[in-house]
Design a protein around this motif. Structure first.
Motif, short mmCIF file in Angstrom:
data_model
loop_
_atom_site.label_atom_id
_atom_site.label_comp_id
_atom_site.label_asym_id
_atom_site.label_seq_id
_atom_site.Cartn_x
_atom_site.Cartn_y
_atom_site.Cartn_z
N THR A 42 49.21 102.44 105.86
CA THR A 42 50.25 103.23 106.51
C THR A 42 51.19 103.92 105.53
OG1 THR A 42 51.63 101.24 106.63
CG2 THR A 42 50.26 101.74 108.54
N ALA A 43 51.30 103.39 104.31
CA ALA A 43 52.29 103.90 103.36
C ALA A 43 51.66 104.08 101.98
CB ALA A 43 53.48 102.94 103.27
N ALA A 65 44.53 106.28 101.87
CA ALA A 65 44.75 107.21 102.98
C ALA A 65 46.03 106.84 103.74
CB ALA A 65 43.56 107.18 103.93
N GLU A 66 46.47 107.75 104.60
CA GLU A 66 47.61 107.48 105.49
C GLU A 66 47.15 107.50 106.94
OE1 GLU A 66 51.79 109.44 107.12
OE2 GLU A 66 51.05 110.06 105.15
N HIS A 67 47.26 106.36 107.60
CA HIS A 67 46.98 106.24 109.03
C HIS A 67 48.05 105.34 109.64
CE1 HIS A 67 43.07 108.26 109.03
NE2 HIS A 67 42.84 107.65 107.87
N HIS A 68 48.28 105.50 110.95
CA HIS A 68 49.36 104.76 111.60
C HIS A 68 48.90 104.12 112.91
CE1 HIS A 68 52.35 106.45 108.84
NE2 HIS A 68 51.70 107.59 108.96
N ASN A 69 49.44 102.92 113.16
CA ASN A 69 49.28 102.24 114.44
C ASN A 69 47.82 102.03 114.84
OD1 ASN A 69 50.76 101.01 116.61
ND2 ASN A 69 50.12 102.67 117.95
N MET A 70 47.00 101.66 113.85
CA MET A 70 45.59 101.37 114.10
C MET A 70 45.30 99.93 113.72
SD MET A 70 43.87 104.93 112.71
CE MET A 70 42.26 104.55 113.38
#
Length: 345
Positions: free
Chosen positions: A56-57, A45-50
């Motif tokens: 993230t990539a 999956a793509e998630h950010h700043n967690m």
């Protein structure tokens, strides 16, 4: 009742005391084990700043995973397209397809995958920041990764050919992801395979599948609707252990829904101790038990088969959300590995 094919969705969870390097190492080892066990595909999956999520990539993680596996399909679940220029996404996954021909999936989503501040940082440049152009950008990617490529037409009448990679002989399989009517209808209109993000929210599942199936328009690559579902899963030798390993992720969900500060995932012991005093997850647990699949291997396998049959799908992508005990190594995912082993096809 026949068992559905099983795949894996990985958010690369980060637990207390764990570095991102250790979290990634644990996930790559899990991908290798999924390959050995016969799972169909493995998506990042793509998630950010967690603090609790290191995925993230997706293209980077996919590249690392294909180097550790030999058979399983590997891909994104998904790339959040509004964060990226379509040409960059097309080039990345065309390159991955060249590295591992016939094994690459490109799952595309419309959500940002983060909070508004990070979203703005990701969208400072490029045209992808316009969410309303999402259908156009999906079409662009489909053209760019094809062997024919895309054509840019200028107002002067001149044209310019663009290819994601030269002399492509195979292309990544493109899927549209979502948890809303919008994504289901767009996938149907474009003749693309569709995944409902049931692990994120089970609300609207039946309606989304019905819209996708009834409105589906055949395309050159897909003549009939093709879909599968995702699900949060914890399997263990005993139901009690499964319940314990569920708690860290349940408490993380409670923080997220309650707007509380996010942290790295607690261990099972930390979660149990904290829950005894603050009962953070207590209001959610019953609801999660109804939507998540938690129990022994036999119990979860049977429940997944019933779930797949009820919704007319022959594949379920499990997100193994089993937490870790204090004593378990930081560079492995023993609870998640155990889940895959107990549910192995």
């Amino acid at each position: 009742m026949s068992s559905p094919a099983l795949s894996v969705l990985d958010l690369v969870p980060v637990r207390t005391g764990q570095t991102s390097a250790q979290a990634v190492a644990a996930s790559l080892a899990l991908a290798q084990r999924a390959d050995e066990l016969g799972y169909h595909r493995y998506w990042f999956a793509e998630h950010h700043n967690m603090p609790a999520v290191a995925s993230t990539a997706p293209p980077v993680l996919v590249a690392a995973a294909v180097g550790r596996t030999t058979r399983i399909r590997v891909g994104s679940g998904g790339v959040m397209l509004p964060n990226h220029a379509p040409l960059i996404v097309a080039e990345q996954f065309a390159a991955l397809e060249a590295i591992a021909p016939g094994r690459i999936d490109l799952g595309i989503g419309r959500a940002p995958g983060s909070d508004p501040v990070i979203t703005q940082l990701l969208r400072r440049t490029g045209t992808a920041s316009d969410v309303e152009r999402f259908p156009e950008h999906v079409r662009d990617i489909l053209s760019l990764v094809s062997s024919d490529g895309a054509t840019v037409r200028f107002t002067s009448g001149d044209t310019y050919a663009v290819h994601a990679t030269p002399a492509a002989t195979e292309v990544p399989e493109v899927w549209l992801l979502g948890s809303s009517d919008y994504s289901a209808q767009l996938a149907a209109a474009l003749g693309l395979p569709y995944v409902f993000a049931n692990h994120f929210s089970g609300e609207g599942l039946e309606r989304a599948l019905d819209l996708y199936r009834t409105q589906f328009q055949p395309s050159e690559t897909l003549t009939a609707p093709r879909t599968f579902l995702t699900a949060n899963v914890v399997a263990a030798p005993t139901a009690a252990e499964a319940e314990g390993r569920m708690l860290p992720q349940a408490r993380m969900m409670a923080r997220l829904r309650g707007g509380r500060p996010l942290t790295a995932l607690e261990t099972v012991e930390q979660a149990a101790s904290a829950e005894a005093s603050d009962a953070l997850a207590a209001p959610l647990l019953d609801a999660l038990r109804r939507r998540w699949f938690v129990g022994t291997g036999a119990e979860v396998r049977a429940a997944l088969a019933t779930f797949a049959a009820a919704h007319g799908v022959d594949e379920v992508m499990i997100s193994p959300v089993a937490g870790a005990y204090d004593a378990e190594p930081l560079d492995s995912a023993d609870g998640r590995t155990q889940t895959l082993e107990l549910l192995a096809p």
